[in-house]
Design a protein around this motif. Structure first.
Motif, PDB file in Angstrom:
ATOM      1  N   PRO A  46      32.899  84.172  26.190  1.00 18.07           N
ATOM      2  CA  PRO A  46      32.561  82.929  26.892  1.00 18.07           C
ATOM      3  C   PRO A  46      33.319  82.830  28.213  1.00 18.07           C
ATOM      4  O   PRO A  46      34.545  82.937  28.240  1.00 18.07           O
ATOM      5  N   THR A  47      32.580  82.606  29.292  1.00 13.73           N
ATOM      6  CA  THR A  47      33.168  82.622  30.627  1.00 13.73           C
ATOM      7  C   THR A  47      32.532  81.533  31.488  1.00 13.73           C
ATOM      8  O   THR A  47      31.310  81.365  31.478  1.00 13.73           O
ATOM      9  N   GLY A  48      33.371  80.786  32.201  1.00 17.08           N
ATOM     10  CA  GLY A  48      32.869  79.867  33.207  1.00 17.08           C
ATOM     11  C   GLY A  48      32.135  78.654  32.686  1.00 17.08           C
ATOM     12  O   GLY A  48      31.397  78.002  33.435  1.00 17.08           O
ATOM     13  N   ASN A  49      32.334  78.314  31.427  1.00 18.03           N
ATOM     14  CA  ASN A  49      31.663  77.142  30.872  1.00 18.03           C
ATOM     15  C   ASN A  49      32.412  75.869  31.247  1.00 18.03           C
ATOM     16  O   ASN A  49      33.642  75.858  31.324  1.00 18.03           O
ATOM     17  N   GLN A  50      31.678  74.774  31.457  1.00 19.98           N
ATOM     18  CA  GLN A  50      32.269  73.494  31.807  1.00 19.98           C
ATOM     19  C   GLN A  50      31.816  72.429  30.817  1.00 19.98           C
ATOM     20  O   GLN A  50      30.619  72.254  30.586  1.00 19.98           O
ATOM     21  N   VAL A  51      32.766  71.721  30.252  1.00 18.97           N
ATOM     22  CA  VAL A  51      32.503  70.640  29.304  1.00 18.97           C
ATOM     23  C   VAL A  51      33.094  69.385  29.934  1.00 18.97           C
ATOM     24  O   VAL A  51      34.311  69.197  29.958  1.00 18.97           O
ATOM     25  N   LEU A  52      32.230  68.506  30.447  1.00 18.85           N
ATOM     26  CA  LEU A  52      32.669  67.426  31.309  1.00 18.85           C
ATOM     27  C   LEU A  52      32.102  66.076  30.862  1.00 18.85           C
ATOM     28  O   LEU A  52      30.902  65.952  30.605  1.00 18.85           O
ATOM     29  N   SER A  53      32.973  65.089  30.761  1.00 15.94           N
ATOM     30  CA  SER A  53      32.566  63.679  30.614  1.00 15.94           C
ATOM     31  C   SER A  53      31.695  63.446  29.384  1.00 15.94           C
ATOM     32  O   SER A  53      30.683  62.734  29.438  1.00 15.94           O
ATOM     33  N   ASN A  54      32.101  64.035  28.268  1.00 16.46           N
ATOM     34  CA  ASN A  54      31.398  63.832  27.011  1.00 16.46           C
ATOM     35  C   ASN A  54      32.212  62.960  26.061  1.00 16.46           C
ATOM     36  O   ASN A  54      33.435  62.913  26.128  1.00 16.46           O
ATOM     37  N   ASP A  55      31.531  62.281  25.152  1.00 15.23           N
ATOM     38  CA  ASP A  55      32.174  61.644  24.009  1.00 15.23           C
ATOM     39  C   ASP A  55      32.137  62.623  22.848  1.00 15.23           C
ATOM     40  O   ASP A  55      31.050  63.004  22.373  1.00 15.23           O
ATOM     41  N   ILE A  56      33.316  63.033  22.391  1.00 12.44           N
ATOM     42  CA  ILE A  56      33.429  63.958  21.255  1.00 12.44           C
ATOM     43  C   ILE A  56      34.332  63.262  20.242  1.00 12.44           C
ATOM     44  O   ILE A  56      35.555  63.392  20.257  1.00 12.44           O
ATOM     45  N   LYS A  57      33.701  62.485  19.364  1.00 13.78           N
ATOM     46  CA  LYS A  57      34.468  61.544  18.544  1.00 13.78           C
ATOM     47  C   LYS A  57      34.062  61.638  17.076  1.00 13.78           C
ATOM     48  O   LYS A  57      32.896  61.836  16.732  1.00 13.78           O
ATOM     49  N   ASN A  58      35.081  61.481  16.235  1.00 11.67           N
ATOM     50  CA  ASN A  58      34.868  61.307  14.791  1.00 11.67           C
ATOM     51  C   ASN A  58      34.091  62.454  14.154  1.00 11.67           C
ATOM     52  O   ASN A  58      33.287  62.261  13.237  1.00 11.67           O
TER      53      ASN A  58
END
Length: 277
Positions: free
Chosen positions: A241-253
């Motif tokens: 995995p290279t260069g992936n962006q995980v931005l401004s998410n709700d990752i809850k519960n």
């Protein structure tokens, strides 16, 4: 309106195949699901407003709608795509709801369910497939393993779909093997998951399996029993995995919020996410 017991092959370009009465009353039950119950070989076609139901039980790999290699810029919209899982005594469940090898396919506002393996799968050039499809506003439920998959294909968008009730398969319980969205392989480059709910599933939400340059943003990845979002090296699909962006998410519960494991490449960024529970 009516029920039509036939396999449909579309080998022309720029046709609009549209039900005048809608999917509730216009039903196609193809006699074979190989190479596809609805087999689109031409480009620029629209298939709109049908129920397509798998009533077969065959050991050959079954696809309810298949878009062939080189069949580009087709639209699959407003259909009900039903596999055979609801039928008694089935020995060979439907493998795919929609299987796409062409480029630029729009899969929009369909209901896809009762599928044994994968609801929607877009396959890239490494397997003779294409790129640049959009999967939007679909309701995908009662699926054996993966609701939506991108298999070594680049430049696709997944947005505003509803995913629920992943079932597992014999020998692979839902809590161990199912994912809402899977992006496979280093050739899966530049894909975009945005404004997407992936919630309440029995295992994982989104998995980036050796994906490159995938953007996951503004999505709700919450309440899943397993991992909300996983980034992992895939020996099967190739690459790290290279260069992936995980931005401004709700990752809850979720049972586990984010997991990163295996060998990871450079440039993976997690920023402005709300991770709780």
């Amino acid at each position: 309106a009516g029920t039509y017991n036939e396999q449909v092959t579309v080998n022309k370009d720029n046709l609009v195949i549209q039900s005048t009465s809608g999917a509730a009353t216009t039903i196609i039950t193809p006699t074979s699901m190989s190479p596809g119950g609805i087999y689109i070989q031409g480009s620029g076609n629209t298939f709109d407003g049908f129920t397509v139901r798998d009533v077969t039980d065959t050991a050959s790999e079954s696809k309810i709608i298949r878009v062939h290699t080189g069949a580009d810029n087709n639209i699959i919209r407003n259909n009900v795509i039903q596999g055979n899982l609801n039928q008694p005594s089935i020995t060979s469940p439907t493998d795919y709801g929609v299987l796409v090898y062409g480029s630029g396919t729009l899969i929009d506002s369909n209901e896809i369910f009762d599928i044994g393996y994968m609801g929607i799968d877009v396959v890239g050039p490494v397997q003779g497939g294409g790129t640049g499809s959009t999967i939007i506003n679909n309701e995908v439920h009662d699926i054996g393993t993966y609701a939506i998959g991108i298999d070594r294909s680049a430049g696709n968008t997944i947005t505003q779909n509803t995913i629920s009730n992943l079932l597992g398969t014999p020998g692979s319980p839902a809590a161990d093997s199912t994912w809402g969205i899977i992006i496979w392989g280093e050739a899966a480059d530049g894909n975009h998951i945005t404004n997407q709910d992936v919630t309440g599933l029995p295992n994982g939400g989104i998995i980036l399996s050796s994906a490159h340059n995938t953007l996951v943003e503004n999505s709700n990845i919450s309440g899943n029993a397993g991992t909300g979002l996983r980034v992992v090296e895939s020996s099967w699909a190739g690459g790290v995995p290279t260069g992936n962006q995980v931005l401004s998410n709700d990752i809850k519960n979720n049972g586990e919020g984010v997991r990163i494991d295996g060998t990871i490449g450079l440039g993976n960024v997690f920023h402005f996410n709300n991770i709780e529970g």
